[in-house]
Design a protein around this motif. Structure first.
Motif, mmCIF file in Angstrom:
data_model
loop_
_atom_site.group_PDB
_atom_site.id
_atom_site.type_symbol
_atom_site.label_atom_id
_atom_site.label_comp_id
_atom_site.label_asym_id
_atom_site.label_seq_id
_atom_site.Cartn_x
_atom_site.Cartn_y
_atom_site.Cartn_z
ATOM 1 N N THR A 1 0.080 -3.809 -3.698
ATOM 2 C CA THR A 1 -0.720 -4.262 -2.559
ATOM 3 C C THR A 1 -1.014 -5.754 -2.669
ATOM 4 O O THR A 1 -0.838 -6.517 -1.708
ATOM 5 C CB THR A 1 -2.037 -3.478 -2.484
ATOM 6 N N ARG B 1 0.827 -1.207 0.000
ATOM 7 C CA ARG B 1 0.000 0.000 0.000
ATOM 8 C C ARG B 1 0.861 1.257 0.000
ATOM 9 O O ARG B 1 0.568 2.232 -0.703
ATOM 10 C CB ARG B 1 -0.916 -0.010 1.222
ATOM 11 N N ASN C 1 -3.359 -1.889 -8.475
ATOM 12 C CA ASN C 1 -3.073 -2.218 -7.071
ATOM 13 C C ASN C 1 -2.050 -3.345 -6.990
ATOM 14 O O ASN C 1 -2.098 -4.185 -6.088
ATOM 15 C CB ASN C 1 -4.364 -2.626 -6.357
#
Length: 435
Positions: A371, A96, A368
């Motif tokens: 992540t 993240r 993403n």
């Protein structure tokens, strides 16, 4: 609709529509001077990461460290298990942070922190508390400068040849540096001792990996170009982490990969005493360990090239079968079979490890990526720690390694079966990629 296809905002298109568009706008080569420089920097950074520096050299440290502190065969391997647990727990946070702040802002200070944990390892004094604390810090700090961020950097520069690039850099470079560090660590331990060897390894990270990463490593200006977006199977929009973590694709890939990685790490970490138990000479054992690492780059490249060309991921199950065949050969205890068998385990391990970021980016996209891959690499790192500890516990319980062999065989068989059941890569659906 035609405008959406040409701008690449709607995600990947069906394969039967691709040729017409590609003919209208020729695809430019991904292999530019800057892309190559970034790839080299990523390879060097991976080479001085957790896998080659700590895990790769661990077989050389296991005996002298355990002997000095009079630890059993299951004690020191707990360092890999604990670092794997903390790495797995911190993986989502590290990913993240990378997605939010960028790779460089996390990776550069992470290299210094990772080197500091190796310095701390050189000060071990026999206290289990100290071993556990240092190991707990090592996992998340090593993750900040490891494959979680580097996979995103490589994927941002390469799409059509992503399988080869990821396998070569995240798998092949690790194998080359592991083979090198294995020899270097052995020589240094003999000459100056294991404590000083950890200090030398820490210094090499700061003096080599840090400046190379500072000057050369950076993400592509645009993660996916319009021409890349037109490639079949190229996930542009990306899947939300919660959707990825509840998908069949994620857990099938993870279970098959971790079973293979845990089995290979367990065998190679205990290979020196395992080979002595089977009357394999130290010279043969060292030669086999070297081949275990050296074969990795070639295996990773072959697996990556196959992944780029095969539309059905289940066909890659043959890659997951290689370690199984190798371990079965090792059980014959013949010198030639042990050498070939461990080499096959090294080939399979490097190939499977190199394919993991490819699978996550193909199934879930790049939005993403850090992540999702942070969780994936954390679970894989955890498996790398579980394998050696489990095999050590079994050895302490039964007094030999042989009774634990059926467990290793069973894990490798299950990993190959799961790989054969990988679901198809996703297609775009109105611009949204779903697993």
């Amino acid at each position: 609709m035609e405008g959406q296809r040409m701008t690449g905002t709607s995600g990947p298109i069906p394969a039967d529509e691709g040729p017409g568009i590609i003919a209208a706008e020729p695809v430019r080569s991904e292999v530019t001077r800057q892309a190559v420089a970034v790839a080299v920097a990523c390879a060097i950074c991976m080479g001085f990461g957790f896998a080659p520096i700590f895990f790769g050299t661990f077989p050389q440290f296991l005996e002298p460290v355990s002997r000095q502190f009079q630890w059993s065969a299951a004690i020191f391997p707990q360092a890999m298990l604990i670092s794997g647990v903390t790495g797995a727990l911190s993986g989502p946070l590290v990913g993240r942070l990378i997605d939010k702040l960028g790779v460089r802002k996390v990776l550069l200070p992470g290299l210094v922190a990772w080197a500091a944990t190796l310095v701390a390892m050189s000060f071990l004094n026999g206290s289990l508390v100290m071993l556990y604390v240092v190991s707990a810090l090592m996992g998340p700090l090593a993750a900040t400068c490891g494959p979680v961020g580097l996979a995103k950097v490589v994927s941002s520069w390469f799409d059509r040849s992503r399988g080869v690039a990821l396998s070569a850099i995240l798998g092949g470079s690790v194998a080359i540096f592991t083979a090198l560090m294995l020899v270097v660590a052995r020589a240094l331990i003999i000459e100056i001792g294991w404590r000083e060897t950890y200090l030398v390894l820490a210094g090499s990270i700061v003096l080599i990996a840090l400046p190379v990463s500072y000057f050369l490593l950076r993400e592509a200006p645009h993660s996916v170009s319009p021409s890349m977006a037109m490639m079949p199977g190229s996930a542009v929009e990306g899947v939300k982490p919660t959707a990825a973590f509840t998908s069949r694709a994620f857990w099938t890939v993870m279970l098959s990969s971790t079973l293979v990685c845990a089995s290979c790490s367990g065998v190679v970490s205990h290979f020196v005493p395992w080979s002595a138990e089977r009357a394999v000479s130290p010279g043969i054992a060292t030669f086999a360990l070297t081949l275990y690492s050296l074969v990795g780059p070639f295996a990773a490249l072959i697996a990556g090239a196959a992944a780029d060309r095969l539309r059905r991921p289940g066909m890659l199950a043959i890659v997951f079968m290689v370690p199984l065949i190798g371990f079965l050969a090792m059980l014959t205890s013949q010198d030639w079979a042990v050498i070939i068998g461990l080499t096959m385990m090294g080939a399979g391990f490097a190939a499977v490890a190199g394919l993991l970021p490819f699978f996550t980016s193909r199934y879930f996209g790049l939005a993403n990526a850090s992540t999702i891959f942070g969780v994936a690499i954390g679970l894989t790192t955890l498996s790398l720690g579980i394998g050696p500890v489990l095999l050590g516990v079994l050895r302490d319980k039964w007094g030999a390694y042989a009774p634990g062999s059926p467990i290793v065989v069973g894990a490798l068989i299950l990993g190959a079966v799961l790989a054969a059941s990988f679901p198809p890569y996703p297609r775009s659906n109105g611009g949204e990629t779903s697993p």
